[in-house]
Design a protein around this motif. Structure first.
Motif, PDB file in Angstrom:
ATOM      1  N   MET A 126       0.802  -1.213   0.000  1.00 22.57           N
ATOM      2  CA  MET A 126       0.000   0.000   0.000  1.00 22.57           C
ATOM      3  C   MET A 126       0.840   1.271   0.000  1.00 22.57           C
ATOM      4  SD  MET A 126      -3.276  -1.017   2.092  1.00 22.57           S
ATOM      5  CE  MET A 126      -4.221  -2.357   1.401  1.00 22.57           C
ATOM      6  N   ARG A 129      -0.816   4.350  -1.280  1.00 21.27           N
ATOM      7  CA  ARG A 129      -2.160   4.735  -0.843  1.00 21.27           C
ATOM      8  C   ARG A 129      -2.078   5.783   0.257  1.00 21.27           C
ATOM      9  NH1 ARG A 129      -6.498   0.102   0.134  1.00 21.27           N
ATOM     10  NH2 ARG A 129      -5.469  -0.513  -1.783  1.00 21.27           N
ATOM     11  N   ASP A 133      -6.775   6.422   4.112  1.00 18.86           N
ATOM     12  CA  ASP A 133      -7.663   5.435   3.512  1.00 18.86           C
ATOM     13  C   ASP A 133      -7.427   4.033   4.042  1.00 18.86           C
ATOM     14  OD1 ASP A 133      -8.802   7.383   2.040  1.00 18.86           O
ATOM     15  OD2 ASP A 133      -7.656   6.987   0.208  1.00 18.86           O
ATOM     16  N   LEU A 134      -6.366   3.859   4.775  1.00 15.95           N
ATOM     17  CA  LEU A 134      -6.089   2.534   5.305  1.00 15.95           C
ATOM     18  C   LEU A 134      -7.115   2.157   6.352  1.00 15.95           C
ATOM     19  CD1 LEU A 134      -2.225   2.462   5.863  1.00 15.95           C
ATOM     20  CD2 LEU A 134      -3.546   1.970   3.805  1.00 15.95           C
ATOM     21  N   SER A 135      -7.251   0.885   6.547  1.00 14.16           N
ATOM     22  CA  SER A 135      -8.141   0.443   7.617  1.00 14.16           C
ATOM     23  C   SER A 135      -7.469   0.740   8.950  1.00 14.16           C
ATOM     24  CB  SER A 135      -8.407  -1.038   7.483  1.00 14.16           C
ATOM     25  OG  SER A 135      -7.335  -1.773   8.040  1.00 14.16           O
ATOM     26  N   GLY A 136      -8.276   0.693  10.000  1.00  8.82           N
ATOM     27  CA  GLY A 136      -7.764   1.053  11.313  1.00  8.82           C
ATOM     28  C   GLY A 136      -6.517   0.282  11.688  1.00  8.82           C
ATOM     29  N   GLN A 138      -4.458  -1.307   9.704  1.00  6.91           N
ATOM     30  CA  GLN A 138      -3.338  -0.974   8.826  1.00  6.91           C
ATOM     31  C   GLN A 138      -2.675   0.316   9.283  1.00  6.91           C
ATOM     32  OE1 GLN A 138      -5.705  -0.845   5.299  1.00  6.91           O
ATOM     33  NE2 GLN A 138      -5.339  -2.989   4.761  1.00  6.91           N
TER      34      GLN A 138
ATOM     35  N   PHE B  63      -9.549  -0.270  -6.152  1.00  5.11           N
ATOM     36  CA  PHE B  63      -9.264  -1.259  -5.099  1.00  5.11           C
ATOM     37  C   PHE B  63     -10.576  -1.783  -4.543  1.00  5.11           C
ATOM     38  CE2 PHE B  63      -8.801  -2.309  -0.633  1.00  5.11           C
ATOM     39  CZ  PHE B  63      -7.780  -3.239  -0.680  1.00  5.11           C
ATOM     40  N   PRO B  84      -9.270  -9.882   9.158  1.00  2.54           N
ATOM     41  CA  PRO B  84      -8.001  -9.156   9.165  1.00  2.54           C
ATOM     42  C   PRO B  84      -8.196  -7.653   9.007  1.00  2.54           C
ATOM     43  CG  PRO B  84      -7.977 -10.909   7.528  1.00  2.54           C
ATOM     44  CD  PRO B  84      -9.342 -10.873   8.093  1.00  2.54           C
ATOM     45  N   GLY B  88     -12.542  -5.074   5.378  1.00  3.13           N
ATOM     46  CA  GLY B  88     -13.722  -4.366   4.893  1.00  3.13           C
ATOM     47  C   GLY B  88     -14.821  -4.248   5.925  1.00  3.13           C
ATOM     48  N   THR B  90     -15.173  -2.119   8.544  1.00  3.91           N
ATOM     49  CA  THR B  90     -15.633  -0.746   8.740  1.00  3.91           C
ATOM     50  C   THR B  90     -16.367  -0.248   7.501  1.00  3.91           C
ATOM     51  OG1 THR B  90     -13.785  -0.352  10.216  1.00  3.91           O
ATOM     52  CG2 THR B  90     -14.888   1.579   9.323  1.00  3.91           C
ATOM     53  N   THR B  91     -15.825  -0.619   6.355  1.00  2.00           N
ATOM     54  CA  THR B  91     -16.479  -0.209   5.115  1.00  2.00           C
ATOM     55  C   THR B  91     -17.899  -0.760   5.052  1.00  2.00           C
ATOM     56  OG1 THR B  91     -14.317  -0.273   4.069  1.00  2.00           O
ATOM     57  CG2 THR B  91     -16.220  -0.152   2.626  1.00  2.00           C
ATOM     58  N   HIS B 249     -11.375  -7.356  17.406  1.00  3.91           N
ATOM     59  CA  HIS B 249     -10.211  -8.219  17.222  1.00  3.91           C
ATOM     60  C   HIS B 249      -9.869  -8.948  18.523  1.00  3.91           C
ATOM     61  CE1 HIS B 249      -9.327  -6.862  13.210  1.00  3.91           C
ATOM     62  NE2 HIS B 249      -9.326  -5.593  13.606  1.00  3.91           N
TER      63      HIS B 249
ATOM     64  N   GLY E 527     -11.725   9.828  -0.504  1.00  2.00           N
ATOM     65  CA  GLY E 527     -11.372   8.885   0.530  1.00  2.00           C
ATOM     66  C   GLY E 527     -11.974   9.228   1.865  1.00  2.00           C
ATOM     67  N   ARG E 528     -11.502   8.502   2.861  1.00  2.00           N
ATOM     68  CA  ARG E 528     -12.156   8.544   4.151  1.00  2.00           C
ATOM     69  C   ARG E 528     -11.914   9.828   4.911  1.00  2.00           C
ATOM     70  NH1 ARG E 528     -11.010   2.630   6.605  1.00  2.00           N
ATOM     71  NH2 ARG E 528     -12.710   1.719   5.442  1.00  2.00           N
TER      72      ARG E 528
HETATM   73  N1  LIG Z   1     -11.707   5.686   0.701  1.00  2.00           N
HETATM   74  C1  LIG Z   1     -10.845   4.683   0.489  1.00  2.00           C
HETATM   75  N2  LIG Z   1      -9.920   4.790  -0.480  1.00  2.00           N
HETATM   76  C2  LIG Z   1      -9.043   3.783  -0.707  1.00  2.00           C
HETATM   77  N3  LIG Z   1      -9.025   2.646   0.011  1.00  2.00           N
HETATM   78  C3  LIG Z   1      -9.922   2.492   0.995  1.00  2.00           C
HETATM   79  C4  LIG Z   1     -10.871   3.511   1.292  1.00  2.00           C
HETATM   80  N4  LIG Z   1     -11.648   3.101   2.295  1.00  2.00           N
HETATM   81  C5  LIG Z   1     -11.183   1.865   2.637  1.00  2.00           C
HETATM   82  N5  LIG Z   1     -10.148   1.505   1.854  1.00  2.00           N
HETATM   83  C6  LIG Z   1      -9.447   0.238   1.890  1.00  2.00           C
HETATM   84  O1  LIG Z   1     -10.407  -0.746   1.980  1.00  2.00           O
HETATM   85  C7  LIG Z   1      -9.986  -1.819   2.807  1.00  2.00           C
HETATM   86  C8  LIG Z   1     -11.043  -2.089   3.858  1.00  2.00           C
HETATM   87  O2  LIG Z   1     -10.990  -1.117   4.871  1.00  2.00           O
HETATM   88  P1  LIG Z   1     -11.819  -1.258   6.236  1.00  2.00           P
HETATM   89  O3  LIG Z   1     -11.547  -0.052   7.015  1.00  2.00           O
HETATM   90  O4  LIG Z   1     -13.214  -1.549   5.920  1.00  2.00           O
HETATM   91  O5  LIG Z   1     -11.155  -2.469   6.941  1.00  2.00           O
HETATM   92  P2  LIG Z   1     -11.486  -3.082   8.339  1.00  2.00           P
HETATM   93  O6  LIG Z   1     -11.946  -4.440   8.044  1.00  2.00           O
HETATM   94  O7  LIG Z   1     -12.372  -2.214   9.095  1.00  2.00           O
HETATM   95  O8  LIG Z   1     -10.056  -3.157   9.003  1.00  2.00           O
HETATM   96  P3  LIG Z   1      -9.589  -2.905  10.530  1.00  2.00           P
HETATM   97  O9  LIG Z   1      -9.869  -4.124  11.251  1.00  2.00           O
HETATM   98  O10 LIG Z   1      -8.151  -2.691  10.394  1.00  2.00           O
HETATM   99  O11 LIG Z   1     -10.321  -1.718  11.017  1.00  2.00           O
HETATM  100  C9  LIG Z   1      -8.645  -1.400   3.379  1.00  2.00           C
HETATM  101  O12 LIG Z   1      -7.614  -2.043   2.648  1.00  2.00           O
HETATM  102  C10 LIG Z   1      -8.566   0.073   3.116  1.00  2.00           C
HETATM  103  O13 LIG Z   1      -7.259   0.478   2.876  1.00  2.00           O
END
Ligand SMILES: Nc1ncnc2c1ncn2[C@@H]1O[C@H](COP(=O)(O)OP(=O)(O)OP(=O)(O)O)[C@@H](O)[C@H]1O
Ligand SMILES: Nc1ncnc2c1ncn2[C@@H]1O[C@H](COP(=O)(O)OP(=O)(O)OP(=O)(O)O)[C@@H](O)[C@H]1O
Ligand SMILES: NC(N)=O
Ligand SMILES: [Mg+2]
Ligand SMILES: [Mg+2]
Lengths: 232, 291, 396, 417, 530
Positions: A126, A129, A133-136, A138, B63, B84, B88, B90-91, B249, E527-528
């Motif tokens: 990444m 990136r 935009d990373l997940s929490g 990450q 992505f 992990p 996704g 949170t998304t 987690h 993005g976020r």
């Molecule tokens: N606006 C965005 N632009 C680019 N990538 C994004 C965006 N929103 C989310 N992502 C990517 O989408 C993926 C899913 O993110 P998400 O936050 O949903 O993960 P998560 O399951 O909640 O993870 P965690 O347990 O770490 O919180 C991640 O790889 C993140 O980098």
């Protein structure tokens, strides 16, 4: 003499007395774990060590040098690395740029240590990136990597496992252990995840209402019933 | 939550929402076949689902964050979602609560309400509450006012202007304050709370909101084991009356509360079952739990 | 010793400071001069300077304050018409006196104001007549270009009526406006070029407001529109405005005023020198290195001197007596004529000069009226003005 | 959690005995007394000092001062309106000058019509129309001869413009500077529009030379005083209203919108009507201020819509102290008072003072003048310094609190039900 | 008058070519040329140019160059330090009171044409072209058969090819209504090559008159090709003006894109930083005029860095003394910088006066190039567009590719954490603010070349600058570029048919509507984090 020596720190937010005569040491090659319930002042303690909040009284020395008047960036230059609570990565910078920020006080040509990508392979994927935009989880990994980039003498971590998947927590644990075992880094770790803390602790400190109420070698944690202390 | 409060809330909601929820019938043709009359805006759970996601896709600049996700939750269920970092989770919550629009797929609340047609506030008013991964509270308001705002009540302007807390509501507020251990901090600015305290406050706000479905994104992050335990008890007590989806987690926490666990990976469901089942799943161990 | 207070109401800050500051200094210079000669009726004049900050309601407030608090005998001030319109009710209510020194669109005649600047017939119309003359290039087509506000709009309305009376058809008139502070004249100049290329000699009549003139002329110069092709005659461009422009490409473009600094006569030489000395001793920024005089300064200077004469004639600073005494006052003006205050209409009789821009930023007078022109505040080209009396209405 | 109140199991701390913060009264005791004093000053003292006390007395309030204070009170209304939308809702409007001007223009149109045949051209039409060769009133002047219609339009025109603009802007979720900039664009566009003679509002000269209102001559001391008192009453009335608004839950939702709008949505509030309501209210206040302003200063023209004017409104609010209601009013008085004083006393240097004032206020009084007073009072009066008090929005009266959270004395039972 | 004049010209030409019959310039002639009514002087000029001798030619040239002086009925010619008597050509001393010989437009025009006739053959190619153009203009303006001999003669002689083409067109214009149909046809076809709008009325008038069908078709075709070319160049011109306006907006906004876009300081004093840059340019110009007048043309090269540094220093001082206490409180920065802007403006008024100061274009920035006959592109505009591109590239590289840029972005996002990474945030803040301010200074330097330089200069750009930065998307330099160019082109496009005022209103309304569609500007933060 310990690498980090904090003595009788008092800290206030406005009128509230947050830290009361807190003392803390961290030795090279050791992990010092700070435990305590929510709101007891752990983060505040770390911020004081980092210079992000001013202390009212007390002294902090690093390697024998008094740093309590130093600005955060001076402390960073003296070798303090910091993983803040809540990640605090640079949301609008790319992962790579975040890591370069970690190298801020090094020379411009210093490369990002390849080791970091072995520890956190996801960061390599990444690189381009944006941090935000990373997940929490990450982001948390990125924050740790960023602090390690410059190879600090003292590494301060505020709840680094928060929001990280179990297998990576294990990896982080291994990393912390390994870093400590190399013997050239002192680690201060604030952690709520007791098992993780106990496993890593060479020394522990328990805080309660802004005060240190217990401390000792990590091996005694179970015996001294630290888990219960934290759980009151 | 008191059932009578819940009912009252639902009635108010019904009045408040009025016609907004009509015209949903064409939504994906879902309810058309049932030929059943239902009150508009009311969550229809007669088909055993309160939340239903089908083949949802989202991508960000190419992505694929969510990739063919399907999942459903029964009324009163407490569902844990693990996976992990970056799977996704949170998304997914963003999609359910209207923050992110999926590229493709269906998201239903009950069997009749197509969530994709609503905005955030409407979705919240329909009865979906959310706690964010990063605690978000109103920093410039006191803890008390934070809770007061979250209180389930008519949330239109006219009502807000003349609103004052009834004794009953005050009591509820007090209860919640106590539940979240912030009774003594009721008058403090929320912005001055510690991280963990903000987590609690946000949970408290959810309680005040009294939603049918609670989405909790890492609710115990940054809590001590003891507090985690307490949170677990709280969630267990909510189960049944409310439906909960908890992302965490912390496996010991999951163990305490879980009946059914969904494992997300790379934007779709990797495994589903009891905790023991998924913990035994090789793929889950590989990508998530570690050996 | 008792003094007579004189109000100075010119913006020293804000957008109008650029033009008005120097008028404040002119008043102060004239007062110093008058005081040096013993004052008025043996009393020294005491200036009360305030800054209405280019803010129109503030003009009214300051006017009221000057009159009621400071008890000034007379006020010299205003530049824009709107500022004058803003203070007018105050002067009428409190029956006090304002001297207004700037050319304006007319259509106003107040008993409490003396207009020492030009009315449209003392500037705009002679200028256009000149353009139509052989010497002026026998222009047949006209571009009326202005900043979008009342003075240009009004002037152009009058000019259009005038041109019509001279047989110019509507198709040969182009009217264009730009917003205040407009600074990009590329399109306008392209349009002017287009308009001019349709045959027949074309001239531009510019009522562009002070600040926009520099970009306008710079664009004009760079676009290669020379005065020999399409002459531009301006009503708001004087020595001060050209200070900010490289005038070499503009040589030959025109301005119409009732005074130019370059006019040669003893009065003017003395006036310019006085100003240069004053600017130097007071260290007036800009003018101490490059002293410039212009039409409104002259009008201001005439105004205050005439007021002095009138007071001495009336032996009082009482408004009504001074007004009566003002009628027919004369003063040898730097422009080289004996300027006379009309017996009735509160406007000066003025000679009109057409000047061509020189490479040094001054003007060469290329034409002037044979003698002073009486002002027509009520333009005869406005039908409703028929039968209007050429004097202020008596107070209701 | 429990079915009814009676068998509440949460017995450990009966909620009644805990000092749950409750919204404060509309005004505190001192607040009310100050309010009454202000009321008396406006309605009785000022008229008496102006009309009854002889002009040469030291206590005489001059017409000039009446005009000045009246004008500043109009500005204070604007500042108050700005505080509602900026201080409490976090929406910085750079377009309040427009609403002010709209109210002013509506009133100005009426006053123009009141001139009747006394204009320069002795025509039924306002002078500038005669002059532009217009033969009849344009449609938008239709109601301008009715005072009642004028009163209604003073509220309606700014209100409607604000409502429509706000509806689209808020619906599109335009926030922060993006909103500020489009309000500025709107105002600027309106300025250019009003500048044009064709628009039918007298071009850049606007309207002046008013003669009378309701047939009563304007330029008389008693009329001036009447307008002054009316303005004062309006200001005080608006203040109470604003106070009531921000004290209500409505006000707290606004503040929540300011702090975390998306969280507000997830709480089930639709921020659109909230923002729209306060935005429209704020605009209407400004419009009313403009309508009161015009007969007092005697002119309305597009200059009121200049960018700087709108920014200045925000500056009054900031100088006085945002989100305090009283602060912006004080700020309007301080800044405009200073301006009036300095442009006379130091015509060439006043901008240094004024500019300096803004810098000093921001650097040393982050909460504005009111914030400074509060901290001072806190330092002098209170036994223990309570800095947080200064941070608190004034809407809630705080119970004293302890910074250290007490360990919970009872296990949580909330979850049982 | 004109016809007579041209006849005289033709005659003069014929005579020049033939025997040297020139009469000597008499003192009376000289005097008649330099004083009296314009009509008399023009007549004298015409009379003299019929057969000018060297003295008369010298006098005419001197008058056109404003080098003729008059004192007590004697006419002098000055050429640098050399003064000669106009009549005798003997060296003379110039009396102190000697006055420049006055001109008006009419005379100036007459002199120009006379000079064109004189210079057509004897001068270098540059001057030949100019002279040819002058003649062409008069042929296009009022074609007359009398012009023909001169043109024909010139065409027969040795001519610069460009001058030849110009004259051929002039010839065609004259022959357009010749009695000879073949000549008309050739002329009609030739005029198809003309690109000047002024030819159109000629062609149209001839079409009206023309009897011969073939000539009519040729005329029609020429007219069509002319119109096509005009349309094409109109579009190009509109595009150019749009881009030019865009480049100005961009320059004005770029600094703000840093101080506001990146650093979050609502910098109301941005306009004043531009103004300071412009005043710095002016000061450098004044210094050059006094100290190195011969190097005057290059003052801008010195002014640029000075403008940058001056504004950057002022910016740095602002940052150190005020703004650094206000990070994270953007709205307070609005208030403080508003105050600073008042102080700066009044400070400049006190120092340099309230009036404008004059900044001249160096000669390489004056004038214009003419493309395709009627597309005139002023040099200052072209150079400013280039300059804007250079500054833009510089800023982009600086922000995007350097460590300083990285630190600026990092620090502005999260000051405390950046500091924990070892970044000296205070210094970076100062650098960043100084950089933004310095760019504003560069903008001022550029703006001084097209507009007025006065204390209010900044006020006219501040609103536009904010609009551009915000419309582009705060913190997005690329967005700033799009917004500036977009607004510039849109504005000029609308201005073309609706006038400047309505165009401005329309652009503002466009901004309002556009932001409805993209509430975060053109380059919304995706993005976020958004
Ligand atoms: N606006 C965005 N632009 C680019 N990538 C994004 C965006 N929103 C989310 N992502 C990517 O989408 C993926 C899913 O993110 P998400 O936050 O949903 O993960 P998560 O399951 O909640 O993870 P965690 O347990 O770490 O919180 C991640 O790889 C993140 O980098
Ligand atoms: N900016 C602030 N102003 C006032 N009080 C604060 C501020 N930040 C924190 N506090 C208070 O200081 C105390 C200690 O907070 P701190 O963040 O150090 O706790 P912590 O031990 O890190 O808690 P957690 O485990 O929840 O992160 C808490 O009571 C908190 O409410
Ligand atoms: N009166 C003028 N020039 O506005
Ligand atoms: Mg913490
Ligand atoms: Mg997540």
């Amino acid at each position: 003499m310990s690498l980090l020596e904090a003595k009788d720190i008092n800290q206030y937010y406005g009128g509230s007395h947050i830290l009361r005569n807190v003392s803390l040491q961290a030795e090279l090659g050791q992990v010092t774990v700070v435990l305590g319930r929510n709101g007891v002042g752990k983060t505040t303690l770390l911020k004081s060590l980092m210079g992000l909040v001013p202390i009212k009284s007390g002294s902090i020395t690093l390697d024998g040098v008094a740093i309590d008047k130093a600005t955060p960036y001076e402390r960073a230059r003296m070798g303090v690395g910091f993983v803040p609570q809540g990640r605090e990565i640079f949301g609008r910078l790319t992962v790579q740029e975040n890591l370069l920020m970690g190298l801020a006080y090094k020379k411009g040509s210093t490369p990002i240590p390849a080791e970091l990508f072995e520890l956190f392979p996801v960061l390599k994927q990444m690189l381009g990136r944006r941090g935000g935009d990373l997940s929490g989880g990450q982001q948390q990994q990125l924050a740790i990597a960023r602090a390690l980039a410059a190879g600090p003498k003292l590494l301060i971590l505020d709840e680094p496992t928060e929001g990280i998947q179990p297998n990576i927590i294990k990896d982080i644990g291994k990393v912390i252990r390994m870093l400590a075992d190399r013997g050239n880094m002192a680690i201060v770790l604030v952690e709520q995840y007791y098992d993780f803390a106990e496993e890593l602790a060479d020394r522990y400190v328990v805080m309660e209402r802004g005060e240190v109420i217990a401390s000792g070698p990590g091996s005694e944690m179970q015996a001294k019933g630290v888990r219960q202390l934290v759980a009151i | 939550m008191t059932p009578d409060l819940m009912d009252a809330g639902a009635q108010r909601l019904q009045k408040a929402r009025g016609v907004t929820a009509t015209g949903l019938t064409e939504s994906g043709g879902r309810s058309a076949g049932y030929g059943r009359v239902h009150a508009p805006g009311e969550v229809d759970t007669t088909h055993g689902r309160i939340l239903y996601l089908e083949d949802v896709h989202v991508s960000f600049d190419g992505f694929k964050a969510i990739n063919g996700l399907s999942l459903d939750i029964a009324p009163g269920e407490l569902r844990c979602v693990i996976g992990p970092n970056g799977a996704g989770k949170t998304t997914m919550m963003d999609i359910i609560t209207g923050k992110t629009r999926p590229d493709k797929g269906h998201v239903f609340f009950g069997s009749t309400i197509d969530l994709l047609r609503y905005r955030e506030a409407e979705i919240a008013a329909l009865g979906i509450g959310r706690k964010f991964q990063k605690p978000t509270v109103f920093e410039q308001l006191s803890v008390f006012e934070n809770l007061e705002l979250a209180l389930a009540t008519d949330k239109r302007v006219r009502h807000s202007m003349v609103f004052s807390l009834t004794g009953e509501e005050k009591d509820r507020l007090g209860e919640v304050l106590q539940t979240i251990h912030l009774l003594d901090s009721a008058a403090r600015l929320a912005g001055n709370l510690s991280h963990g305290q903000k987590q609690w406050l946000e949970i408290g706000m959810l309680l005040m909101q009294d939603p049918k479905l609670l989405l909790l994104d890492e609710p115990v992050a940054g809590m001590t084991d003891e507090e985690t335990e307490r949170t677990a008890q709280l969630f267990l007590s909510l189960k049944g009356k409310h439906s909960l989806m908890v992302v965490e987690h912390d496996m010991s926490f999951i163990r305490t509360i879980s009946e059914k666990v969904t494992v997300l990976c790379d934007g779709s469901v990797l495994a589903e079952g009891t905790l023991d089942e998924v913990q035994a799943d090789e793929r889950v161990i590989e990508v998530y739990l570690g050996r | 010793q008792e003094t007579i207070k004189v109000g100075v109401l010119h913006s020293l800050s804000g957008t109008m400071a650029i033009s008005e500051t120097v008028l404040k200094d002119t008043v102060l210079m004239a007062i110093e001069e008058i005081n040096a000669k013993g004052g008025v009726m043996g009393k020294k004049l005491e200036p009360v300077v305030v800054d209405p900050a280019s803010n129109w309601p503030l003009f009214a407030e300051r006017a009221r304050q000057l009159i009621t608090q400071d008890k000034v005998a007379v006020v010299f001030g205003c530049w824009t018409s709107v500022s004058r319109k803003s203070v007018l009710p105050v002067f009428e209510e409190l029956n006090s006196l304002l001297f207004y020194p700037v050319q304006y669109e007319g259509e106003e005649l107040s008993k409490n104001v003396f207009y020492t600047g030009a009315a449209p017939n003392q500037q705009a119309i002679p200028a256009v007549e000149y353009l139509m003359s052989k010497d002026g290039g026998s222009a047949k087509r006209f571009v009326l270009l202005g900043t979008d506000y009342v003075y240009p709009r009004t002037t152009n309305k009058i000019l259009r009526a005038f041109l019509k009376s001279k047989g110019v058809v509507d198709a040969d008139i182009m009217e264009e406006y730009t917003p205040f502070g407009h600074s990009d004249y590329q399109t306008i100049i392209a349009n002017v070029k287009k308009f001019a290329s349709a045959g027949k000699k074309t001239a531009v009549v510019s009522t562009i407001n002070g600040d926009s003139n520099v970009p306008f002329y710079k664009e004009l110069g760079n676009a290669g529109l020379k005065a020999t092709d399409v002459p531009v005659v301006a009503f708001s461009v004087g020595e001060e405005e050209l200070r900010g422009v490289d005038t070499k490409p503009l040589v030959g473009h025109l301005a119409a005023w009732n005074y130019f600094m370059s006019i040669k006569n003893p009065t003017n030489t003395e006036f310019s020198k006085k100003w240069a000395d004053y600017a130097k001793t007071k260290g007036i920024a800009g003018h101490k290195d490059k002293p410039l005089t212009n039409d409104p300064m002259e009008a201001t200077y005439i105004g205050i001197n005439m007021w002095k004469q009138a007071v001495e004639k009336a032996k009082s600073t009482d408004t009504d007596k001074v007004i009566a005494a003002m009628a027919g006052q004369t003063f040898t003006a730097p422009s080289g004529i004996v300027s006379k205050m009309d017996e009735k209409n509160h406007h000066l009789h003025k000679s009109v000069f057409i000047g061509e821009v020189r490479a040094d930023g001054q003007f060469d007078v290329v034409w002037k009226t044979p003698g002073p022109v009486k002002a027509q505040p009520w333009s005869p080209f406005i039908p409703e003005n028929k039968g209007k009396k050429d004097e202020p209405a008596s107070k209701m | 959690m429990s079915g009814t109140n009676a068998n509440t199991p949460v017995g450990a701390v009966p909620t009644g005995s805990v000092s749950l913060p409750s919204p404060g009264p509309l005004l505190t005791r001192t607040g009310w007394s100050t309010f009454i004093v202000a009321l008396l000053v406006v309605c009785a003292l000022a008229p008496a000092l102006n009309l009854l006390v002889p002009a040469d007395s030291a206590f005489h309030l001059s017409d000039y001062m009446v005009g000045l204070l009246g004008k500043i009170m109009c500005y204070a209304i604007c500042a108050l309106a700005m505080d509602l939308i900026w201080g409490y809702t976090g929406i910085l409007s750079l377009g309040h000058g427009l609403f002010f001007a709209l109210g002013g223009y509506v009133m100005g149109m009426y006053l123009m019509r009141q001139i009747g045949l006394d204009g320069n051209y002795k025509s039924e039409l306002p002078d500038f129309m005669v002059f532009l060769d217009w033969k009849e009133l344009p449609w938008h002047w239709a109601l301008s001869d009715s005072f009642i219609a004028t009163l209604i339009l003073i509220v309606l025109v700014p209100g409607l413009v604000a409502f429509v603009f706000g509806y689209f802007a808020f619906r599109s979720r335009i926030k922060g500077v993006y909103f500020s900039i489009i309000t500025q664009a709107l105002t600027f566009a309106a300025l250019l529009l009003f500048f044009r003679n064709e628009t039918g509002f007298g071009g850049n000269n606007g309207f002046t030379d008013f003669k009378r209102i309701l047939g009563i001559p304007l330029a008389t001391p008693s009329m001036r005083m009447t307008l002054f008192v009316l303005t004062g009453l309006t200001l005080l009335g608006f203040f109470l209203w604003a106070r009531w608004l921000v004290n209500s839950k409505f006000g707290r939702v606004l503040q929540a919108v300011r702090d975390a709008e998306s969280r507000v949505m997830f709480c089930g509030y639709n921020p659109l009507p909230y923002k729209l309501t306060i935005w429209t209210i704020s605009a209407v206040m400004c419009g009313v201020a403009g309508a009161l302003y015009v007969p007092q200063v005697g002119i309305i023209n597009p200059g009121e819509m200049s960018t700087a004017n709108s920014i200045e409104i925000a500056i009054w609010a900031a100088v006085g102290g945002r989100a305090t209601l009283i602060g912006p009013i004080i700020g309007a008085f301080i800044v405009n008072g200073a301006k009036s004083f300095l442009t006379v006393s130091f015509p060439e240097y006043w901008l240094y003072f004024l500019g300096g004032l803004f810098i000093v206020v921001t650097l040393f009084m982050p909460q504005g003048v009111v914030g400074l007073v509060k901290t001072m009072r806190g330092k002098l009066g209170a036994r223990s310094p309570k800095v947080q008090a200064a941070e608190r929005p004034a809407s809630v009266v705080l119970p004293p609190h302890e910074a250290q959270p007490q360990p919970p004395t009872a296990t949580p039972r909330g979850a049982q039900a | 008058m004109k016809m007579y004049w041209l006849r005289a010209l033709g005659l003069c030409f014929a005579l020049c070519m033939g025997a040297n019959l020139a009469q000597a310039l008499t003192p009376a002639d000289a005097l008649a040329l330099v004083e009296g009514s314009a009509s008399d002087r023009v007549e004298t000029l015409q009379r003299l140019t019929v057969a000018p001798d060297a003295r008369a030619a010298a006098l005419i040239r001197a008058m056109a160059a404003q080098n003729a002086r008059l004192h007590e009925e004697r006419v002098y010619l000055v050429d640098g330090d050399v003064v000669t008597d106009a009549v005798t050509g003997e060296p003379a001393t110039l009396p102190a009171e000697a006055q420049e010989v006055g001109l008006n437009n009419r005379l100036r025009g007459a002199l120009e044409t006379a000079l064109a006739g004189l210079d057509l053959l004897d001068a270098g190619p540059q001057r030949q072209r100019e002279a040819a153009r002058t003649l062409q203009r008069s042929a296009f303006d009022e074609p007359d058969i009398e012009q023909l001999p001169l043109i024909d003669k010139a065409l027969a002689g040795e001519l610069d090819p460009q001058a030849r083409q110009i004259l051929e067109l002039a010839q065609a214009a004259v022959l357009l209504d010749s009695d000879d149909e073949t000549q008309r046809l050739a002329a009609a076809e030739k005029l198809g090559e003309a690109r000047q709008a002024i030819v159109r009325p000629l062609l149209m008038a001839q079409i009206e008159r023309e009897q011969s069908e073939s000539v009519k078709t040729a005329l029609g075709q020429s007219l069509k090709s002319l119109e096509r070319s005009l349309m094409f160049s109109n579009v190009l011109a509109e595009g150019f003006t749009g881009i030019s306006l865009g480049s100005i907006l961009l320059l004005a906004a770029l600094g703000l894109a840093i101080t506001y876009g990146l650093m979050g300081v609502i910098n109301m004093a941005h306009g004043e930083l531009i103004m300071i840059g412009a005043y710095a340019t002016w000061l450098v110009q004044v210094a050059f005029k006094q100290m190195f007048p011969e190097m005057f043309d290059w003052y801008l090269l010195v002014a640029m860095p000075i403008a940058f540094i001056t504004s950057a220093l002022v910016g740095a001082a602002m940052e150190r003394s005020v703004i650094r206490f206000l990070y994270g409180r953007p709205l307070e920065t609005l208030l403080a910088t508003w105050g600073i802007s008042l102080v700066l403006m009044q400070g400049v008024r006190s120092l340099f006066g309230a009036q404008n100061v004059g900044v001249e274009n160096p000669s390489w920035m004056s004038g214009s190039i003419t493309l395709m006959g009627n597309l005139t592109l002023p040099w200052n505009r072209i150079i400013i567009i280039g300059f804007a591109v250079v500054v833009l590239v510089g800023v982009t590289l600086m922000i995007g590719k350097t460590r300083l840029g990285l630190f600026v972005r990092g620090v502005t996002q999260n000051r405390p954490i950046a500091s924990c990474m070892g970044v000296n945030t205070a210094r970076i803040d100062t650098y960043a603010f100084a950089l933004g301010s310095g760019i504003a200074g560069l903008a001022g330097c550029a703006l001084s070349q097209i507009g007025n330089v006065g204390p209010d200069l900044g006020q006219s750009y501040i609103v536009d600058s904010f609009m551009v930065v915000v419309l582009g998307g705060v913190g997005q330099i690329a967005g700033t570029v799009y917004a500036a160019l977009g607004l510039g082109v849109l504005n000029k496009f609308i201005e073309g048919w609706a006038g400047a005022v309505l165009a401005k209103i329309a652009v503002l309304v466009f901004i309002i509507i556009f932001i409805q569609k993209r509430p975060q500007g053109i380059f919304a933060m995706k993005g976020r984090e958004a």
